[in-house]
Design a protein around this motif. Structure first.
Motif, PDB file in Angstrom:
ATOM      1  N   GLY A   1       0.814  -1.215   0.000  1.00 41.13           N
ATOM      2  CA  GLY A   1       0.000   0.000   0.000  1.00 41.13           C
ATOM      3  C   GLY A   1       0.844   1.259   0.000  1.00 41.13           C
ATOM      4  N   ALA A   2       1.964   1.240   0.753  1.00 38.86           N
ATOM      5  CA  ALA A   2       2.833   2.412   0.799  1.00 38.86           C
ATOM      6  C   ALA A   2       3.524   2.643  -0.544  1.00 38.86           C
ATOM      7  N   VAL A   3       3.965   1.560  -1.204  1.00 40.44           N
ATOM      8  CA  VAL A   3       4.618   1.701  -2.506  1.00 40.44           C
ATOM      9  C   VAL A   3       3.633   2.234  -3.545  1.00 40.44           C
ATOM     10  N   VAL A   4       2.407   1.730  -3.512  1.00 39.86           N
ATOM     11  CA  VAL A   4       1.380   2.224  -4.429  1.00 39.86           C
ATOM     12  C   VAL A   4       1.082   3.698  -4.149  1.00 39.86           C
ATOM     13  N   ALA A   5       1.047   4.077  -2.877  1.00 42.40           N
ATOM     14  CA  ALA A   5       0.801   5.477  -2.526  1.00 42.40           C
ATOM     15  C   ALA A   5       1.919   6.374  -3.049  1.00 42.40           C
ATOM     16  N   LEU A   6       3.167   5.921  -2.922  1.00 40.32           N
ATOM     17  CA  LEU A   6       4.299   6.719  -3.401  1.00 40.32           C
ATOM     18  C   LEU A   6       4.252   6.885  -4.920  1.00 40.32           C
ATOM     19  N   THR A   7       4.082   5.778  -5.635  1.00 38.25           N
ATOM     20  CA  THR A   7       4.053   5.846  -7.095  1.00 38.25           C
ATOM     21  C   THR A   7       2.804   6.571  -7.580  1.00 38.25           C
ATOM     22  N   GLY A   8       1.683   6.282  -6.951  1.00 38.10           N
ATOM     23  CA  GLY A   8       0.431   6.915  -7.365  1.00 38.10           C
ATOM     24  C   GLY A   8       0.427   8.405  -7.132  1.00 38.10           C
ATOM     25  N   TRP A   9       1.012   8.845  -6.034  1.00 36.91           N
ATOM     26  CA  TRP A   9       1.040  10.281  -5.774  1.00 36.91           C
ATOM     27  C   TRP A   9       1.862  11.006  -6.827  1.00 36.91           C
ATOM     28  N   ALA A  10       2.973  10.421  -7.226  1.00 37.45           N
ATOM     29  CA  ALA A  10       3.783  11.050  -8.267  1.00 37.45           C
ATOM     30  C   ALA A  10       3.008  11.147  -9.578  1.00 37.45           C
ATOM     31  N   ALA A  11       2.115  10.187  -9.827  1.00 35.99           N
ATOM     32  CA  ALA A  11       1.334  10.199 -11.069  1.00 35.99           C
ATOM     33  C   ALA A  11       0.201  11.213 -11.049  1.00 35.99           C
ATOM     34  N   LEU A  12      -0.185  11.675  -9.864  1.00 35.23           N
ATOM     35  CA  LEU A  12      -1.327  12.575  -9.745  1.00 35.23           C
ATOM     36  C   LEU A  12      -0.893  14.031  -9.612  1.00 35.23           C
ATOM     37  N   GLY A  13       0.140  14.425 -10.337  1.00 37.31           N
ATOM     38  CA  GLY A  13       0.595  15.811 -10.296  1.00 37.31           C
ATOM     39  C   GLY A  13      -0.241  16.745 -11.135  1.00 37.31           C
ATOM     40  N   GLU A  14      -1.130  16.213 -11.949  1.00 39.38           N
ATOM     41  CA  GLU A  14      -2.027  17.011 -12.785  1.00 39.38           C
ATOM     42  C   GLU A  14      -2.960  17.851 -11.913  1.00 39.38           C
ATOM     43  N   PRO A  15      -3.055  19.179 -12.133  1.00 44.12           N
ATOM     44  CA  PRO A  15      -3.900  20.018 -11.271  1.00 44.12           C
ATOM     45  C   PRO A  15      -5.400  19.825 -11.486  1.00 44.12           C
ATOM     46  N   ARG A  16      -5.826  19.355 -12.657  1.00 41.12           N
ATOM     47  CA  ARG A  16      -7.254  19.212 -12.940  1.00 41.12           C
ATOM     48  C   ARG A  16      -7.804  17.944 -12.289  1.00 41.12           C
ATOM     49  N   PRO A  17      -9.025  17.987 -11.747  1.00 39.44           N
ATOM     50  CA  PRO A  17      -9.550  16.845 -10.985  1.00 39.44           C
ATOM     51  C   PRO A  17      -9.884  15.616 -11.824  1.00 39.44           C
ATOM     52  N   TRP A  18     -10.601  15.783 -12.937  1.00 46.05           N
ATOM     53  CA  TRP A  18     -11.047  14.620 -13.687  1.00 46.05           C
ATOM     54  C   TRP A  18      -9.905  13.816 -14.281  1.00 46.05           C
ATOM     55  N   PRO A  19      -8.870  14.433 -14.829  1.00 39.60           N
ATOM     56  CA  PRO A  19      -7.720  13.617 -15.249  1.00 39.60           C
ATOM     57  C   PRO A  19      -7.104  12.815 -14.108  1.00 39.60           C
ATOM     58  N   LYS A  20      -7.139  13.357 -12.889  1.00 39.60           N
ATOM     59  CA  LYS A  20      -6.641  12.601 -11.741  1.00 39.60           C
ATOM     60  C   LYS A  20      -7.484  11.355 -11.505  1.00 39.60           C
ATOM     61  N   VAL A  21      -8.800  11.523 -11.577  1.00 41.39           N
ATOM     62  CA  VAL A  21      -9.694  10.387 -11.357  1.00 41.39           C
ATOM     63  C   VAL A  21      -9.449   9.318 -12.414  1.00 41.39           C
TER      64      VAL A  21
END
Length: 760
Positions: free
Chosen positions: A63-83
Motif C-alpha cells: 500500500g505504501a509503494v502504491v501510494a508513493l508511485t500513485g502520488w507522483a502520477a497525480l501531479g495534474e492540477p485538474r480533478p477529472w484527469p486525476k480520477v
C-alpha cells in the motif's frame, strides 16, 4: 539584525528560485503525508479484518509503494484527469501480478515474462505521462508477487489493499493536498522575481570581476538569464491552466507583461556586460546598484540609480559614459517589479491560448520531446528507424535480459536489483549520455546510501516508529532532490530500503554488499546497452535541437515584418509574443540536451568533449536569444518598422539563421551561403545608418548579425588546440567584428581578454 534579515531574504530567494512555484516541494511533502497516512490506514484495515502480522506487513508495504508511485502520477492540477489516472492503478498492479503468479515455479517462463513486461512498461510511455507510472506499477506488481511467491488465490486480498491505497491517495489529491493553480502561479511569479535578482547578482559579480576572470562571469550571467527564461516558460504554461489567472487578466496579457519584465532584466544584463571595466569607477557604481537589487534592497537601489540619472543631466555628467545611465534606467525599471502584476497591459485577447510548452507533472517537458525525431545509431538498420519510445523499449528489454542472466549469477533471489538498476538507466532519459550519467549516479548514490542507512539503522534499532519516520523522510528527500541529481534519489531510497530490511529482520552485511554489486552490475549493463544498441547520440540530439532553435530565431524575425490583420506592424501582437516564447522553449531544450557537452563526462560517452567550449557555445545561444528579444522590442517602438532597408536586413538575417540551423555545428568552416547572407544583412544595415546616427533597431540588428557570424565561425575559431599550438583567445577571435563596430560608431566598451559576442 539587518544581516539576519538579509540572510533570510537571500535564503528564501534561493529556495524559491530553485523550485519555481514550490511545486516540487509541495509534491514531496504531500507524498510524505500520503505515505504516512496510507501506512496508518492499512494498519487499521489489517487489524479490522484480523490479518496475521506477516500479512499485515506485506499489505502495508504494498500500500505504501502504491501510494508513493500513485502520488507522483497525480501531479495534474485538474480533478477529472486525476480520477481517470487513479482508476487504473489497481489494473496496472494486477497486470503485473497475474503473469508473475501464473508462471510461479517455472524459472525460464518467469524470466521470459519479465523481459516482455519490461518491454511493455517502457513501450506504453508513448501514450502519456500517466502510462510511465502504469509501467512502474506493472513492474512493482510482478516483483512483489515473485518475491513473496504469491499464488493466484492470494492476489484478490492484496488487490483490495491496492484499491484502498489508490482511493485514499486520490482523495488526498482532490482535497487537502490538492494543487491550487492560482497559488502556484503566484509562486512561479515570485520565482521569476527571485531569478531576476539572481541575474542582478551575476551583474554585480561581473562588474567587480578582475580582467582575467571576466569571461567566466559573463558565462555565469548568461546561465542565470537562461534560468530566468525557463521560469517565464513555466509562467506561460501555468497561465493556461483553468483557475490559475488572477481576476481581470487573460493568459495573453500575462504573457505580454512577463515579456516586458523579461526585457527589463535583459537590458540590465546587457548594460552590465557592456559596462564591465575592471577598476573603472562607473563599473563600481553599477556594481553597487546591482548588489542592492540582488539583495532585494529596492529603495536603496532606486536612490542610487536616481542619483546617477540626475548626475547625467548635469553639464559635468554629460561627458560620462551613456552606458551607466542606461544601466541606472534599467535598474529603476527593475525596482518596479513589486507592482508588475497589478495592472494588465493592453493587448489583444487570444480565445484559444496555447502555451509554448504544456505542463508535464507541473514542470517543463524533458529531453524526450527533442529526441523523438532523432535517428538512432547502432543495431539493425530497420530498428534504427523506429520511434524513440519503441527504441528505448527494445533497449530496456535487452538490458533487462542481460541483467537477469548476469544478476542471477550473483544471486538467484535478488537479481531484480540488477534489473531495476538497468531499467532506471532509461527512466526519464533520452540520449546515451543521459543514461550513462544516471547509471553512474545510481551506483554512487547506492554506495553512499548504504553507509548512511546502516548508521541511521543503528541509531533507530528497536524503535519501529522511528524507523518508519526515517523511511518516510528519506522518500520525501529522494523526491525533492531528484531534479538536482539522481544520486540523491538513489542515496535516500537506499537509506529507506536499509530501514525496511531492519523491520523485516533481514539486514546483514552480506545483503548490503550484494545490493551494491547487483546495482553496479545493472547500471553497467544499462550504460553499455545505451551506448552500443540503438544509441540516441547526444550530438545528434543537440544538432536537432540546434536546428529547431535557429528555425525559431528565423520565425521571430519574419514575424517582425509581417503586417497584422489591420495592416499595422505585427510587433507587440500576441502572435509575436507566442513566437518569442517558442524561442525561449527552443533555447531551454537546446540547453537541456547539450548539458552533457558542458560537463567533463568522459571520452566514452561524448567523444572529444570540451566542457569549456560547450558552456561558451550555450552562452552565445543565450546571448542570441536575448538579442532577438531586444530586436523585437526596438522594432515594436520604431517610428518606421517597414523601412525597405530594415525589412530587407531582417529577412536576410532570418534566411541566415535558417541556413545556420541546417549546418552541422562542427563543420570545418562557415558555409558560404551563411557568410554571404550575413554580409548582405550588414550592408543593408550600414546603409540604413549612413543618413545619421543609427537608431536602436539598427544597432540591435547589427549586434545580432555579429552574433550569428560568431556562431557560424565558432567551430574553426575556438576548437581545442593541437600539440604545440597556442589556444586562440576569444578576444582575438572577435577583433575583426570589433573593428567593424568601431568604424560604424557602434563600438561597445569591451574589456581586454573578453568575448564581445557575449556582451551583445
Amino acid at each position: 539584525m539587518v544581516f539576519a534579515r538579509g540572510f533570510a531574504a537571500g535564503a528564501r530567494d534561493r529556495l524559491v528560485a530553485s523550485d519555481p512555484g514550490l511545486h516540487r516541494l509541495h509534491q514531496a511533502l504531500s507524498a510524505g503525508v500520503a505515505i504516512s497516512t496510507t501506512i496508518g490506514l492499512q494498519h487499521v484495515y489489517s487489524r479490522a479484518v484480523g490479518a496475521r502480522a506477516q500479512d499485515a506487513l506485506v499489505a502495508t508495504l504494498l500500500g505504501a509503494v502504491v501510494a508513493l508511485t500513485g502520488w507522483a502520477a497525480l501531479g495534474e492540477p485538474r480533478p477529472w484527469p486525476k480520477v481517470r489516472t487513479a482508476v487504473f492503478f489497481p489494473v496496472a498492479i494486477l497486470a503485473g501480478m497475474l503473469p508473475s503468479a501464473a508462471v510461479a515455479g517455472h524459472s525460464g517462463a518467469t524470466l521470459g515474462v519479465l523481459v516482455v513486461l519490461l518491454f511493455l512498461t517502457v513501450y506504453i510511455r508513448r501514450f502519456g505521462p500517466a502510462f510511465s507510472f502504469y509501467g512502474t506499477m506493472v513492474w512493482i506488481g510482478f516483483v512483489f508477487t515473485a518475491f513473496l511467491r504469491l499464488t493466484v488465490a492470494e492476489i484478490p486480498s492484496l488487490l483490495l489493499t491496492v484499491a484502498i491505497s489508490s482511493a485514499w491517495v486520490l482523495l488526498l489529491s482532490l482535497t487537502v493536498l490538492r494543487v491550487r493553480p492560482a497559488r502556484t502561479l503566484r509562486r512561479v511569479q515570485q520565482a521569476f522575481g527571485a531569478r531576476a535578482r539572481a541575474v542582478a547578482g551575476a551583474c554585480s559579480e561581473l562588474l567587480r570581476s578582475p580582467a582575467d576572470d571576466t569571461e567566466s562571469h559573463l558565462i555565469r550571467l548568461r546561465s542565470r538569464q537562461l534560468r530566468l527564461a525557463e521560469t517565464a516558460l513555466v509562467i506561460d504554461a501555468w497561465s493556461a491552466t483553468t483557475g490559475a489567472l488572477p481576476g481581470g487578466w487573460s493568459a495573453s496579457a500575462l504573457r505580454r507583461r512577463t515579456l516586458e519584465a523579461h526585457l527589463v532584466v535583459d537590458d540590465l544584463a546587457t548594460a552590465a556586460a557592456a559596462l564591465s571595466m575592471p577598476g573603472d569607477d562607473e563599473a563600481r557604481t553599477a556594481a553597487d546598484i546591482a548588489r542592492h537589487l540582488a539583495r532585494n534592497e529596492y529603495p536603496a537601489a532606486r536612490r542610487r540609480a536616481a542619483q546617477v540619472c540626475a548626475a547625467a543631466r548635469t553639464p559635468a555628467g554629460a561627458r560620462s559614459s551613456p552606458l551607466l545611465l542606461r544601466f541606472a534606467e534599467a535598474a529603476l525599471a527593475f525596482t518596479d517589479f513589486a507592482a508588475w502584476e497589478r495592472t494588465p497591459p493592453r493587448t489583444d485577447d487570444v480565445p484559444d491560448f496555447s502555451p509554448a510548452a504544456a505542463l508535464v507533472l507541473g514542470g517543463l517537458p524533458g529531453s524526450s520531446a527533442v529526441a523523438r525525431g532523432v535517428e538512432a545509431r547502432g543495431g539493425w538498420a530497420r530498428l534504427r528507424g523506429l520511434s524513440q519510445p519503441s527504441r528505448q523499449a527494445l533497449q530496456v528489454a535487452v538490458a533487462g535480459a542481460l541483467a537477469i542472466v548476469l544478476g542471477r549469477l550473483l544471486s538467484p533471489d535478488h537479481y531484480y536489483w540488477a534489473v531495476a538498476a538497468a531499467l532506471l538507466a532509461f527512466a526519464g532519459t533520452a540520449t546515451s549520455a543521459e543514461s550513462v550519467t544516471k547509471a553512474g549516479s545510481a551506483v554512487v548514490g547506492t554506495l553512499l546510501g548504504l553507509g548512511v542507512g546502516v548508521s541511521v539503522a543503528e541509531l533507530a534499532a528497536g524503535h519501529t516508529a522511528a524507523v518508519l519516520v526515517v523511511i518516510v523522510v528519506s522518500l520525501v528527500l529522494s523526491l525533492y532532490l531528484a531534479q538536482l541529481s539522481y544520486a540523491f534519489t538513489a542515496l535516500f531510497t537506499t537509506t529507506a530500503i536499509v530501514q525496511l530490511y531492519t523491520l523485516l529482520h533481514e539486514l546483514s552485511r552480506h545483503l548490503l554488499l550484494l545490493r551494491l554489486e547487483e546495482t553496479a552490475l545493472g547500471a553497467a549493463i544499462g550504460a553499455l546497452v545505451a551506448l552500443l544498441f540503438l544509441r540516441t547520440g547526444t550530438r545528434d540530439t543537440v544538432r536537432a535541437a540546434r536546428g529547431r532553435y535557429f528555425d525559431a530565431v528565423a520565425d521571430v524575425l519574419r514575424g517582425l515584418t509581417e503586417p497584422g490583420l489591420d495592416g499595422a506592424p505585427s510587433p507587440g501582437t500576441p502572435e509575436l509574443d507566442a513566437r518569442l516564447r517558442t524561442l525561449d522553449l527552443r533555447t531551454h531544450q537546446l540547453a537541456l540536451v547539450a548539458n552533457p557537452l558542458t560537463i567533463p563526462i568522459g571520452y566514452p560517452v561524448v567523444r572529444h568533449n570540451g566542457p569549456r567550449r560547450g558552456r561558451y557555445r550555450m552562452a552565445l545561444h543565450t546571448s542570441l536569444s536575448l538579442r532577438v528579444r531586444t530586436v523585437a522590442a526596438t522594432v515594436e517602438y520604431d517610428a518606421d518598422p517597414f523601412r525597405p532597408g530594415l525589412v530587407r536586413a531582417i529577412g536576410t538575417l532570418a534566411d541566415a539563421a535558417e541556413a545556420l540551423g541546417a549546418t552541422p555545428p562542427d563543420s570545418a568552416r562557415p558555409p558560404d551561403d551563411v557568410s554571404r547572407l550575413l554580409a548582405e544583412a550588414e550592408d543593408a544595415l550600414w546603409s540604413e545608418s549612413l543618413s545619421g546616427p543609427p537608431d536602436a533597431a539598427v544597432r540591435a540588428l547589427i549586434g545580432m548579425a555579429q552574433l550569428l557570424g560568431r556562431l557560424a565561425s565558432l567551430s574553426s575559431q575556438v576548437r581545442a588546440p593541437g600539440p604545440g599550438r597556442r589556444a586562440r583567445t576569444t578576444a582575438e577571435a572577435e577583433a575583426e567584428a570589433e573593428a567593424e563596430a568601431e568604424a560604424g560608431g557602434l563600438r561597445n566598451e569591451v574589456p581586454p581578454g573578453c568575448d564581445a559576442s557575449l556582451r551583445r
